[in-house]
Design an enzyme around this catalytic site. Structure first.
Site, short mmCIF file in Angstrom:
data_model
loop_
_atom_site.label_atom_id
_atom_site.label_comp_id
_atom_site.label_asym_id
_atom_site.label_seq_id
_atom_site.Cartn_x
_atom_site.Cartn_y
_atom_site.Cartn_z
N GLU A 105 -24.59 11.82 13.05
CA GLU A 105 -23.80 11.09 12.05
C GLU A 105 -24.60 9.82 11.71
O GLU A 105 -24.84 8.98 12.59
CB GLU A 105 -22.43 10.69 12.62
CG GLU A 105 -21.60 9.95 11.60
CD GLU A 105 -20.28 9.39 12.15
OE1 GLU A 105 -20.26 8.89 13.28
OE2 GLU A 105 -19.29 9.45 11.42
N SER A 149 -16.26 6.06 16.82
CA SER A 149 -17.34 7.04 16.96
C SER A 149 -17.01 8.05 18.05
O SER A 149 -16.21 7.77 18.96
CB SER A 149 -18.64 6.32 17.27
OG SER A 149 -18.50 5.60 18.48
N CYS A 174 -15.55 7.80 7.39
CA CYS A 174 -15.52 8.99 8.24
C CYS A 174 -15.31 10.25 7.40
O CYS A 174 -15.53 11.35 7.87
CB CYS A 174 -14.43 8.88 9.28
SG CYS A 174 -12.82 8.80 8.53
N PHE A 217 -14.70 -0.55 12.51
CA PHE A 217 -15.02 -1.58 11.51
C PHE A 217 -14.83 -1.09 10.08
O PHE A 217 -14.65 -1.88 9.17
CB PHE A 217 -16.47 -2.08 11.70
CG PHE A 217 -17.51 -1.17 11.11
CD1 PHE A 217 -17.81 -1.22 9.75
CD2 PHE A 217 -18.20 -0.25 11.90
CE1 PHE A 217 -18.77 -0.36 9.18
CE2 PHE A 217 -19.14 0.61 11.36
CZ PHE A 217 -19.42 0.54 9.99
P1 NAD Z 1 -17.10 2.35 17.45
O1 NAD Z 1 -16.78 3.59 18.22
O2 NAD Z 1 -18.36 1.65 17.73
O3 NAD Z 1 -15.94 1.26 17.67
C1 NAD Z 1 -14.58 1.58 17.51
C2 NAD Z 1 -13.76 0.68 18.41
O4 NAD Z 1 -14.13 0.91 19.78
C3 NAD Z 1 -13.96 -0.81 18.15
O5 NAD Z 1 -12.71 -1.46 18.22
C4 NAD Z 1 -14.89 -1.24 19.28
O6 NAD Z 1 -14.66 -2.57 19.70
C5 NAD Z 1 -14.53 -0.29 20.41
N1 NAD Z 1 -15.69 0.02 21.27
C6 NAD Z 1 -16.98 0.10 20.89
N2 NAD Z 1 -17.75 0.42 21.95
C7 NAD Z 1 -16.92 0.54 23.01
C8 NAD Z 1 -17.13 0.86 24.39
N3 NAD Z 1 -18.35 1.11 24.88
N4 NAD Z 1 -16.06 0.90 25.19
C9 NAD Z 1 -14.83 0.66 24.73
N5 NAD Z 1 -14.57 0.35 23.42
C10 NAD Z 1 -15.60 0.29 22.58
O7 NAD Z 1 -16.96 2.73 15.90
P2 NAD Z 1 -17.33 1.84 14.65
O8 NAD Z 1 -18.80 1.71 14.55
O9 NAD Z 1 -16.50 0.61 14.61
O10 NAD Z 1 -16.79 2.77 13.46
C11 NAD Z 1 -17.55 3.80 12.88
C12 NAD Z 1 -17.24 5.13 13.52
O11 NAD Z 1 -15.85 5.43 13.40
C13 NAD Z 1 -17.95 6.30 12.84
O12 NAD Z 1 -18.40 7.17 13.84
C14 NAD Z 1 -16.84 6.95 12.01
O13 NAD Z 1 -17.04 8.32 11.72
C15 NAD Z 1 -15.68 6.74 12.88
N6 NAD Z 1 -14.44 6.82 12.13
C16 NAD Z 1 -13.69 7.94 12.28
C17 NAD Z 1 -12.52 8.07 11.56
C18 NAD Z 1 -11.67 9.28 11.71
O14 NAD Z 1 -10.57 9.26 11.19
N7 NAD Z 1 -12.09 10.33 12.40
C19 NAD Z 1 -12.12 7.05 10.69
C20 NAD Z 1 -12.92 5.91 10.56
C21 NAD Z 1 -14.08 5.81 11.31
#
Ligand code: NAD
Length: 496
Positions: A381, A226, A281, A149
């Site tokens: 985090e 995440s 992130c 997101f």
């Molecule tokens: P998230 O892991 O909840 O969701 C990411 C994606 O995975 C979304 O499209 C979501 O629909 C999907 N998803 C969520 N739960 C799932 C499940 N149980 N099974 C399959 N798919 C699932 O992450 P978020 O809350 O959208 O974003 C924030 C996180 O992203 C933070 O931890 C941040 O550090 C990380 N992030 C990392 C980077 C990087 O480059 N390392 C960049 C941006 C964000």
């Protein structure tokens, strides 16, 4: 209330699963849209269409691909303001920040316009007598991008520009919390002349993600999100024979040595700690104060906090917007409570700040001092506007702290000592390092990725690694014998 559909075969398509998810404006708390959540069958159909599109797209000339990328780049630049407003409305970040993420995404498109050069192979003439050897890189077919997101425009652009330029069809599964940016990009790709089916958006949640992870026609998966989900994506995707790059969460440390320029370090802690309400992130979430700089540094950060203007991201005066959901705001507030209970000194308490609208998912900027590595505010985090200060006595202790941390996304060092900075860059276990730069996101012609629990897989994202990830190598060994001189030889091929 608007309705957000999928983008399949070059047009919007309403979902048929009967499942929808809510989309909020985090600044008002109001539900502004419903997004269709795709079933496995809908994902399967979209992948089938993408597979057909990929077959002809890989045959398109490099100059045609470059021309479409240039057209897309122009459209993205022209429409950046409208896209930024969409990002702000659904994510909450301030307009300037939304514009910043689009500008960084645009750089990835600019990089990908160089695809004719980037896909050049190598050629060895006369590897054996009359034999030439050359290498080429070919697209994978259908590749999927699953995005978080917090960068609803930039992270899809990290992936799709390179994937499409390399000759693949790209299927985006955006975050269901702020899905409109993905559809906006889809319309721009169409206007740029991209053939239908080469860029697809399937909106959805776990069901759609799981369908992509097991679909036999999805060759590769790029994920950003995440750490627990990144690990799951990597394990499930690779178990189903896919190439996977899965970028996870972070806990980024900013080490401030005693000789650092105090004001620059305090400014950096504010912008990197509280920008986008800490939902980056690459946000700095831990300041490691080395030696006697700790007291003045904490005072300098604290003095700046009341000046941070919190409000609706659509108001140009706002510097920090709300968090993405009410649940996330409450979770972050819970960490402040836990930090206090575990013995951290609450220098500024975002729960008490009354300087922002009542409605909406706001939380004030919080500063915790005397945090120790055992506290949950340090180990987890938080992904919110909470900055922790850990005090240490020496460079060695600071380095150990960073290297012992579970995550290894980004890190920064503030110092005037070039030798110390160079030693840190040499010693530290993190994928991206800033020297007097708090958020060292690599430019588009390098690649983005962390170490340890911040990345699963061996490929970083975009730049040269992106080209490598979205293509596979082929080496051709070729002989054109003189007519009449060929003879059968059952020996192993020799080059001498
Ligand atoms: P998230 O892991 O909840 O969701 C990411 C994606 O995975 C979304 O499209 C979501 O629909 C999907 N998803 C969520 N739960 C799932 C499940 N149980 N099974 C399959 N798919 C699932 O992450 P978020 O809350 O959208 O974003 C924030 C996180 O992203 C933070 O931890 C941040 O550090 C990380 N992030 C990392 C980077 C990087 O480059 N390392 C960049 C941006 C964000």
């Amino acid at each position: 209330m608007s309705h957000i559909a999928h983008w399949i075969s070059g047009a919007e398509r309403a979902g048929t699963s009967g499942r929808v998810g809510p989309v909020f404006n985090p600044a008002t708390g109001e539900k502004i849209a419903e997004v269709d959540l795709a079933s496995a069958a809908e994902v399967g159909e979209a992948v089938g269409i993408a597979k057909e599109a990929a077959k002809s797209w890989r045959s398109s000339s490099l100059s045609k691909r470059a021309a479409i990328l240039f057209a897309f780049r122009e459209l993205l630049a022209e429409n950046a303001g409208e896209l930024a407003a969409i990002v702000t409305r659904e994510h909450g970040k301030v307009l300037a920040d939304a514009a910043g993420e689009i500008a960084r995404g645009l750089e990835n498109v600019e990089f990908a316009t160089g695809i004719p050069h980037l896909l050049k192979g190598s050629f060895s003439e006369q590897a054996a007598t009359g034999v030439d050897v050359y290498s080429i890189r070919q697209p994978l077919g259908v590749v999927a991008g699953i995005t978080p997101f917090n960068f609803p425009a930039m992270v899809p652009l990290w992936m799709c520009a390179t994937a499409i330029a390399a000759g693949n069809a790209f299927v985006l599964k955006p975050s269901e919390k702020d899905p409109s940016a993905g559809l906006f990009l889809a319309r721009l790709w169409k206007r740029a002349g991209l053939p239908d089916g080469v860029f697809t958006v399937v909106n959805g949640d776990k069901e759609a993600v799981d369908a992509l992870l097991v679909h036999p026609d999805v060759a590769a998966v790029s994920f950003v999100g995440s750490t627990p989900i990144a690990k799951y994506i990597y394990e499930t995707g690779t178990a189903h024979g896919k190439r996977v790059q899965a970028l996870g969460g972070a806990k980024n440390h900013m080490v401030v040595l005693p000789d650092a320029e105090l004001d620059a370090a305090a400014d950096a802690a504010i912008s990197a700690g509280y920008g986008a309400a800490g939902e980056r992130c690459m946000a700095i979430s831990v300041v490691v104060a080395v030696g006697d700089i700790a007291d003045p540094l904490v005072a300098a950060i604290a003095a700046r906090l009341p000046k941070v203007r919190i409000g609706d991201g659509a108001d140009p005066a706002s510097e920090m917007g709300p968090l993405i959901t009410a649940q996330h705001r409450d979770k972050v507030a819970g960490y402040i409570e836990a930090g206090e209970a575990e013995g951290a000194t609450v220098v500024a308490d975002g729960r008490k700040s009354g300087d922002f609208p009542e409605q909406g998912f706001f939380l004030g900027a919080t500063l915790l001092d005397n945090v120790t590595p055992a506290m949950t505010v340090y180990t987890d985090e938080i992904f919110g506007p909470v900055l922790s200060v850990v005090r240490v006595e020496s460079y060695a202790e600071a380095l150990q702290l960073v290297n012992d941390n579970e995550y290894g996304n980004g890190t920064a060092i503030y110092t005037r000592d070039g030798g110390a900075a160079r030693q840190f860059q040499f010693d530290v276990n993190a994928g991206m390092v800033g020297v007097n730069v708090p958020i060292p996101v690599p430019v588009a012609y390098y690649s983005f990725g962390g170490w340890k629990a911040s990345l699963f897989g061996d490929s970083h994202m975009y730049g040269p690694d992106g080209i490598h990830f979205y293509t596979r190598g082929k080496v051709v060994t070729s002989r054109w014998p003189d007519p009449g001189t060929s003879k059968i030889d059952l020996g192993f091929p020799q080059t001498r």
